[in-house]
Design an enzyme around this catalytic site. Structure first.
Site, PDB file in Angstrom:
ATOM      1  N   ARG A   1      -0.523  -8.994  12.905  1.00 34.36           N
ATOM      2  CA  ARG A   1      -1.099  -7.948  12.042  1.00 34.36           C
ATOM      3  C   ARG A   1      -1.864  -8.585  10.886  1.00 34.36           C
ATOM      4  NH1 ARG A   1       4.112  -5.017  10.501  1.00 34.36           N
ATOM      5  NH2 ARG A   1       2.818  -3.790   9.118  1.00 34.36           N
TER       6      ARG A   1
ATOM      7  N   LYS B   1       0.837  -1.220   0.000  1.00 31.67           N
ATOM      8  CA  LYS B   1       0.000   0.000   0.000  1.00 31.67           C
ATOM      9  C   LYS B   1       0.868   1.265   0.000  1.00 31.67           C
ATOM     10  CE  LYS B   1      -2.189  -0.628   3.916  1.00 31.67           C
ATOM     11  NZ  LYS B   1      -1.549  -1.863   4.366  1.00 31.67           N
TER      12      LYS B   1
ATOM     13  N   ARG C   1      -9.699   0.789   8.685  1.00 26.84           N
ATOM     14  CA  ARG C   1      -9.166  -0.555   8.906  1.00 26.84           C
ATOM     15  C   ARG C   1     -10.177  -1.442   9.620  1.00 26.84           C
ATOM     16  NH1 ARG C   1      -3.266   0.643   8.838  1.00 26.84           N
ATOM     17  NH2 ARG C   1      -2.207  -1.343   8.832  1.00 26.84           N
TER      18      ARG C   1
ATOM     19  N   ARG D   1      11.164  -1.420  10.852  1.00 22.28           N
ATOM     20  CA  ARG D   1      10.102  -1.020  11.789  1.00 22.28           C
ATOM     21  C   ARG D   1       9.990  -2.009  12.951  1.00 22.28           C
ATOM     22  NH1 ARG D   1       4.832   0.158   8.158  1.00 22.28           N
ATOM     23  NH2 ARG D   1       3.929  -0.989   9.894  1.00 22.28           N
TER      24      ARG D   1
ATOM     25  N   ARG E   1      11.913  -5.387   4.263  1.00 21.88           N
ATOM     26  CA  ARG E   1      11.410  -4.008   4.171  1.00 21.88           C
ATOM     27  C   ARG E   1      12.210  -3.065   5.066  1.00 21.88           C
ATOM     28  NH1 ARG E   1       5.145  -2.439   4.586  1.00 21.88           N
ATOM     29  NH2 ARG E   1       5.221  -3.086   6.756  1.00 21.88           N
TER      30      ARG E   1
HETATM   31  P1  AMP Z   1       0.797   0.565   8.775  1.00 18.36           P
HETATM   32  O1  AMP Z   1       1.930   1.522   8.738  1.00 18.36           O
HETATM   33  O2  AMP Z   1      -0.379   0.999   7.945  1.00 18.36           O
HETATM   34  O3  AMP Z   1       1.218  -0.854   8.510  1.00 18.36           O
HETATM   35  O4  AMP Z   1       0.258   0.577  10.292  1.00 18.36           O
HETATM   36  C1  AMP Z   1       1.079   0.162  11.372  1.00 18.36           C
HETATM   37  C2  AMP Z   1       0.236  -0.007  12.625  1.00 18.36           C
HETATM   38  O5  AMP Z   1      -0.358   1.237  12.997  1.00 18.36           O
HETATM   39  C3  AMP Z   1      -0.935  -0.982  12.509  1.00 18.36           C
HETATM   40  O6  AMP Z   1      -0.528  -2.336  12.702  1.00 18.36           O
HETATM   41  C4  AMP Z   1      -1.838  -0.491  13.631  1.00 18.36           C
HETATM   42  O7  AMP Z   1      -1.368  -0.911  14.908  1.00 18.36           O
HETATM   43  C5  AMP Z   1      -1.648   1.022  13.552  1.00 18.36           C
HETATM   44  N1  AMP Z   1      -2.648   1.637  12.651  1.00 18.36           N
HETATM   45  C6  AMP Z   1      -2.429   2.219  11.438  1.00 18.36           C
HETATM   46  N2  AMP Z   1      -3.577   2.669  10.912  1.00 18.36           N
HETATM   47  C7  AMP Z   1      -4.550   2.379  11.806  1.00 18.36           C
HETATM   48  C8  AMP Z   1      -5.965   2.553  11.842  1.00 18.36           C
HETATM   49  N3  AMP Z   1      -6.612   3.113  10.805  1.00 18.36           N
HETATM   50  N4  AMP Z   1      -6.644   2.131  12.935  1.00 18.36           N
HETATM   51  C9  AMP Z   1      -6.011   1.559  13.972  1.00 18.36           C
HETATM   52  N5  AMP Z   1      -4.691   1.327  14.011  1.00 18.36           N
HETATM   53  C10 AMP Z   1      -3.958   1.734  12.930  1.00 18.36           C
END
Ligand code: AMP
Length: 204
Positions: free
Chosen positions: A162, A13, A88, A151, A122
């Site tokens: 996740r 994404k 999400r 990360r 990554r």
């Molecule tokens: P990402 O960078 O999109 O992979 O997000 C990393 C982490 O941030 C996720 O595993 C969640 O813990 C948190 N996170 C990101 N976006 C959301 C969201 N819309 N709602 C809740 N938690 C989020």
């Protein structure tokens, strides 16, 4: 154009969003990046969010929504934006629906074995959030000069959690947007440029 990107962790994404920013000339808003910035800035919100993120769980919606609303109020969003990582859950999708009219949802469909491979390599830029993979980029420094890092939540245990969160809580959104008639699916198994071209073709 207001665009939502949905995909499992590691589906690409963020990388697709980087390509779409240039092609569509609109910003991408990653709620994951907003949360990571709050953590880096040492805010109370960031400290609370980190506990959920390290466990591979969703951060409570009210915290994410505060950050998102603040970001959406910035002037660069006036011609549209790409939402990377929001909504999400069904709760978030319904909230978003009550706030704005989304034009299109792109679902990045990628097999789990490809994802596991990708996440291991990554690396993310601390400064600008750009995403690289050690298979194709060996320097420890981003093109912007920022340091590349792994990360905290890109480890095997958290990635598995996740992935479950995606399957149980996020994937129902595919049907939500399909029922609205605005869902397009992009297969994201290949190189980033191919995925971007497929997405742009679909959006024509
Ligand atoms: P990402 O960078 O999109 O992979 O997000 C990393 C982490 O941030 C996720 O595993 C969640 O813990 C948190 N996170 C990101 N976006 C959301 C969201 N819309 N709602 C809740 N938690 C989020």
């Amino acid at each position: 154009m207001k665009l939502v990107l949905i995909g499992a962790p590691g589906s690409g994404k963020g990388t697709l969003a980087q390509g779409l920013i240039k092609a569509l000339n609109i910003p991408s808003i990653s709620t994951g990046d907003l949360l990571r910035n709050s953590i880096a800035n040492g805010t109370e919100l960031g400290k609370t969010a980190k506990k959920y993120m390290d466990e591979g769980k969703l951060v409570p919606t009210e915290l994410v929504l505060d950050l998102l609303k603040e970001r959406l109020a910035e002037p660069d969003t006036k011609n549209g934006y790409i939402l990377d990582g929001f909504p999400r859950s069904m709760e978030q999708a319904e909230l978003l629906d009550s706030m704005v009219d989304i034009d299109l949802c792109l679902y990045l469909d990628v097999d789990k074995d490809v994802i596991v491979n990708r996440i291991a390599g990554r690396r993310t830029c601390k400064k600008c959030g750009a995403i690289y993979n050690t298979n194709t980029y060996s320097s420890p420094v981003c093109e912007c000069g920022g340091e590349l890092y792994l990360r905290d939540d890109d480890n095997e245990v958290t990635v598995a959690k996740r992935f479950d969160t995606f399957t149980n809580t996020t994937s129902p959104l595919v049907d939500f947007y399909r029922n609205k008639g605005i869902l397009k699916t992009v297969k994201g198994q290949d190189r980033a440029e191919d995925t971007l071209n497929k997405a742009l073709e679909i959006m024509k």
